[in-house]
Design a protein around this motif. Structure first.
Motif, PDB file in Angstrom:
ATOM      1  N   UNK A   1       0.850  -1.186   0.000  1.00 57.46           N
ATOM      2  CA  UNK A   1       0.000   0.000   0.000  1.00 57.46           C
ATOM      3  C   UNK A   1       0.889   1.240   0.000  1.00 57.46           C
ATOM      4  N   UNK A   2       0.778   2.045  -1.054  1.00 58.81           N
ATOM      5  CA  UNK A   2       1.617   3.234  -1.183  1.00 58.81           C
ATOM      6  C   UNK A   2       1.146   4.326  -0.230  1.00 58.81           C
ATOM      7  N   UNK A   3       2.104   4.931   0.450  1.00 56.47           N
ATOM      8  CA  UNK A   3       1.793   6.063   1.315  1.00 56.47           C
ATOM      9  C   UNK A   3       1.940   7.370   0.553  1.00 56.47           C
ATOM     10  N   UNK A   4       3.062   7.522  -0.093  1.00 56.81           N
ATOM     11  CA  UNK A   4       3.287   8.607  -1.023  1.00 56.81           C
ATOM     12  C   UNK A   4       4.438   8.182  -1.921  1.00 56.81           C
ATOM     13  N   UNK A   5       4.969   9.061  -2.752  1.00 59.03           N
ATOM     14  CA  UNK A   5       5.981   8.691  -3.724  1.00 59.03           C
ATOM     15  C   UNK A   5       7.143   7.949  -3.066  1.00 59.03           C
ATOM     16  N   UNK A   6       7.363   6.721  -3.526  1.00 60.60           N
ATOM     17  CA  UNK A   6       8.470   5.872  -3.067  1.00 60.60           C
ATOM     18  C   UNK A   6       8.453   5.604  -1.563  1.00 60.60           C
ATOM     19  N   UNK A   7       7.310   5.725  -0.942  1.00 58.44           N
ATOM     20  CA  UNK A   7       7.186   5.413   0.479  1.00 58.44           C
ATOM     21  C   UNK A   7       5.917   4.581   0.654  1.00 58.44           C
ATOM     22  N   UNK A   8       6.048   3.453   1.365  1.00 63.58           N
ATOM     23  CA  UNK A   8       4.955   2.503   1.465  1.00 63.58           C
ATOM     24  C   UNK A   8       4.684   2.155   2.929  1.00 63.58           C
TER      25      UNK A   8
ATOM     26  N   UNK B   1       3.824   0.835   9.901  1.00 65.90           N
ATOM     27  CA  UNK B   1       4.351   2.180   9.698  1.00 65.90           C
ATOM     28  C   UNK B   1       4.426   2.540   8.224  1.00 65.90           C
ATOM     29  N   UNK B   2       4.590   3.831   7.939  1.00 62.57           N
ATOM     30  CA  UNK B   2       4.606   4.282   6.546  1.00 62.57           C
ATOM     31  C   UNK B   2       6.025   4.652   6.105  1.00 62.57           C
ATOM     32  N   UNK B   3       7.001   3.963   6.652  1.00 62.64           N
ATOM     33  CA  UNK B   3       8.390   4.318   6.385  1.00 62.64           C
ATOM     34  C   UNK B   3       9.167   3.221   5.684  1.00 62.64           C
ATOM     35  N   UNK B   4       8.500   2.460   4.831  1.00 65.10           N
ATOM     36  CA  UNK B   4       9.171   1.462   4.002  1.00 65.10           C
ATOM     37  C   UNK B   4       9.543   2.124   2.682  1.00 65.10           C
ATOM     38  N   UNK B   5      10.831   2.228   2.387  1.00 60.81           N
ATOM     39  CA  UNK B   5      11.308   2.948   1.199  1.00 60.81           C
ATOM     40  C   UNK B   5      12.194   2.055   0.338  1.00 60.81           C
ATOM     41  N   UNK B   6      12.332   2.462  -0.933  1.00 61.42           N
ATOM     42  CA  UNK B   6      13.156   1.737  -1.902  1.00 61.42           C
ATOM     43  C   UNK B   6      14.136   2.699  -2.554  1.00 61.42           C
TER      44      UNK B   6
ATOM     45  N   UNK C   1      14.285  -0.581   2.896  1.00 65.27           N
ATOM     46  CA  UNK C   1      14.416  -0.581   4.355  1.00 65.27           C
ATOM     47  C   UNK C   1      13.137  -0.057   4.985  1.00 65.27           C
ATOM     48  N   UNK C   2      12.743  -0.663   6.113  1.00 68.02           N
ATOM     49  CA  UNK C   2      11.684  -0.106   6.953  1.00 68.02           C
ATOM     50  C   UNK C   2      12.373   0.664   8.070  1.00 68.02           C
ATOM     51  N   UNK C   3      12.218   1.975   8.061  1.00 68.56           N
ATOM     52  CA  UNK C   3      12.943   2.823   8.992  1.00 68.56           C
ATOM     53  C   UNK C   3      12.386   2.764  10.406  1.00 68.56           C
ATOM     54  N   UNK C   4      11.234   2.113  10.566  1.00 69.31           N
ATOM     55  CA  UNK C   4      10.704   1.900  11.921  1.00 69.31           C
ATOM     56  C   UNK C   4      11.498   0.843  12.670  1.00 69.31           C
ATOM     57  N   UNK C   5      12.031  -0.126  11.905  1.00 76.99           N
ATOM     58  CA  UNK C   5      12.796  -1.223  12.512  1.00 76.99           C
ATOM     59  C   UNK C   5      13.673  -1.823  11.419  1.00 76.99           C
ATOM     60  N   UNK C   6      14.973  -1.571  11.480  1.00 75.86           N
ATOM     61  CA  UNK C   6      15.869  -2.063  10.433  1.00 75.86           C
ATOM     62  C   UNK C   6      16.582  -3.354  10.832  1.00 75.86           C
ATOM     63  N   UNK C   7      16.027  -4.078  11.816  1.00 74.18           N
ATOM     64  CA  UNK C   7      16.639  -5.332  12.248  1.00 74.18           C
ATOM     65  C   UNK C   7      16.442  -6.419  11.189  1.00 74.18           C
ATOM     66  N   UNK C   8      17.303  -7.405  11.226  1.00 73.33           N
ATOM     67  CA  UNK C   8      17.217  -8.513  10.276  1.00 73.33           C
ATOM     68  C   UNK C   8      15.909  -9.283  10.467  1.00 73.33           C
ATOM     69  N   UNK C   9      15.494  -9.474  11.726  1.00 73.24           N
ATOM     70  CA  UNK C   9      14.256 -10.207  11.996  1.00 73.24           C
ATOM     71  C   UNK C   9      13.052  -9.511  11.363  1.00 73.24           C
ATOM     72  N   UNK C  10      13.028  -8.171  11.457  1.00 73.48           N
ATOM     73  CA  UNK C  10      11.913  -7.416  10.879  1.00 73.48           C
ATOM     74  C   UNK C  10      11.926  -7.530   9.354  1.00 73.48           C
TER      75      UNK C  10
ATOM     76  N   UNK D   1       1.742  12.952   6.485  1.00 69.58           N
ATOM     77  CA  UNK D   1       2.163  11.670   7.042  1.00 69.58           C
ATOM     78  C   UNK D   1       2.099  11.702   8.564  1.00 69.58           C
ATOM     79  N   UNK D   2       2.393  10.563   9.152  1.00 73.05           N
ATOM     80  CA  UNK D   2       2.446  10.452  10.607  1.00 73.05           C
ATOM     81  C   UNK D   2       3.767   9.795  11.000  1.00 73.05           C
ATOM     82  N   UNK D   3       4.224  10.087  12.203  1.00 76.91           N
ATOM     83  CA  UNK D   3       5.452   9.494  12.735  1.00 76.91           C
ATOM     84  C   UNK D   3       5.120   8.880  14.090  1.00 76.91           C
ATOM     85  N   UNK D   4       5.479   7.611  14.284  1.00 78.83           N
ATOM     86  CA  UNK D   4       5.200   6.893  15.529  1.00 78.83           C
ATOM     87  C   UNK D   4       6.520   6.489  16.167  1.00 78.83           C
TER      88      UNK D   4
END
Length: 305
Positions: free
Chosen positions: A13-20, A27-32, A39-48, A125-128
């Motif tokens: 689900x796209x949040x805005x340009x190049x952000x999903x 969260x809406x911080x998955x970028x390419x 990377x998902x900037x909410x959690x950049x761990x390998x498990x996530x 957008x929102x930031x959590x």
């Protein structure tokens, strides 16, 4: 089937340009990047990252598109549980505990004296941000202590009954449900992942003795993914659970819609849905529309019988 997440953007689900929106944490911080790195900037761990890959690129079966014109996903199999007498059903007792405070564009959701989630709402957008108290100040991050489901501290088990709990996605949805008198919790927290899901459901089971989990997912891929995980863990813990298809209640619900866009979901309607499901032994989600007529009020803390 592609093994690259960048090749599967249409499923996100796209949040805005190049952000999903992340299909795991919401969260809406998955970028390419232009070369396909992500990377998902909410959690950049390998498990996530592994959880995200598993959600979008399953090892078997078809990928489910978020395109509202696509075919609906198949019915979600539910753990078999025996028929429940209506006299066994009850809402847990709810305490008027204030768990959120809004000032301007910032809302603080309090989990405990030393754990909270801060949400900033902006026009686009929102930031959590999860935070923990280190003894002197609030620090960004989950900290070392385990988190409990948000909203659970309001609920007290009604003795000798099957206590109904509505599981929604996100703290805001919990507060909306609570404003309607619904005993709701969310499993999202500073340390949320599939690895902590079992602990959170164990806490719910322990506090409410014998809960019936009713899951209302958001209308998106992330919601479907979480429903499957919750049902799987609940089954292993021998906790009865089933999911509500949000489109059954609100057929025009948009992609990403949640309880805020489903005003008809009240205590009375929830009881009606549960009793309808119970007629079929709660074996699977029934894809027939729920009757439009709502039953009369049952009261917040009276038996559903």
């Amino acid at each position: 089937m592609s093994n690259s997440l960048a090749d599967c953007k249409k499923q996100l689900q796209r949040y805005r340009h190049n952000r999903f929106y992340c299909p795991v944490c919401g969260g809406h911080n998955l970028t390419f990047s232009p070369v396909g790195k992500w990377n998902c900037w909410n959690d950049d761990s390998r498990a996530h990252r592994l959880e995200i890959m598993s959600a979008v690129i399953p090892t078997r079966g078809k990928n489910y598109s978020l395109n509202p014109t696509s075919e609906p996903p198949p019915e979600i199999l539910l753990p078999p549980i025996p028929l429940i007498s209506s006299a066994q059903l009850h809402l847990p007792l709810m305490s008027p505990v204030i768990l959120s405070e809004t000032s301007g564009n910032r809302t603080i959701y309090q989990y405990s004296d030393c754990q909270r989630v801060t949400r900033f709402n902006y026009h686009t957008h929102k930031v959590i941000r999860p935070q923990y108290f280190d003894g002197e100040s609030w620090v960004k991050g989950a900290g070392n202590k385990q988190w409990i489901p948000f909203g659970l501290c309001r609920l007290t088990a009604y003795p000798g009954r099957l206590n109904i709990v509505l599981i929604v996605e996100g703290q805001k949805c919990v507060e909306i449900a609570y404003s309607r008198g619904l005993p709701a919790i969310c499993l999202e927290a500073g340390d949320y992942s599939n690895l902590t899901l079992k602990h959170k459901l164990e806490v719910v089971k322990s506090q409410l003795n014998c809960p019936l989990l009713v899951i209302l997912p958001d209308n998106d891929l992330s919601g479907l993914y979480r429903v499957r995980n919750i049902l799987s863990v609940a089954n292993r813990l021998n906790v009865p659970a089933f999911a509500i298809d949000p489109l059954k209640i609100e057929p025009q619900l948009k992609i990403g819609g949640d309880i805020e866009q489903i005003p008809s979901l009240t205590i009375q309607y929830l009881m009606h849905i549960i009793k309808e499901r119970n007629k079929y032994g709660l074996i699977r989600i029934d894809r027939r529309p729920v009757a439009a007529t709502h039953p009369s009020s049952d009261g917040r803390n009276r038996s559903a019988g």
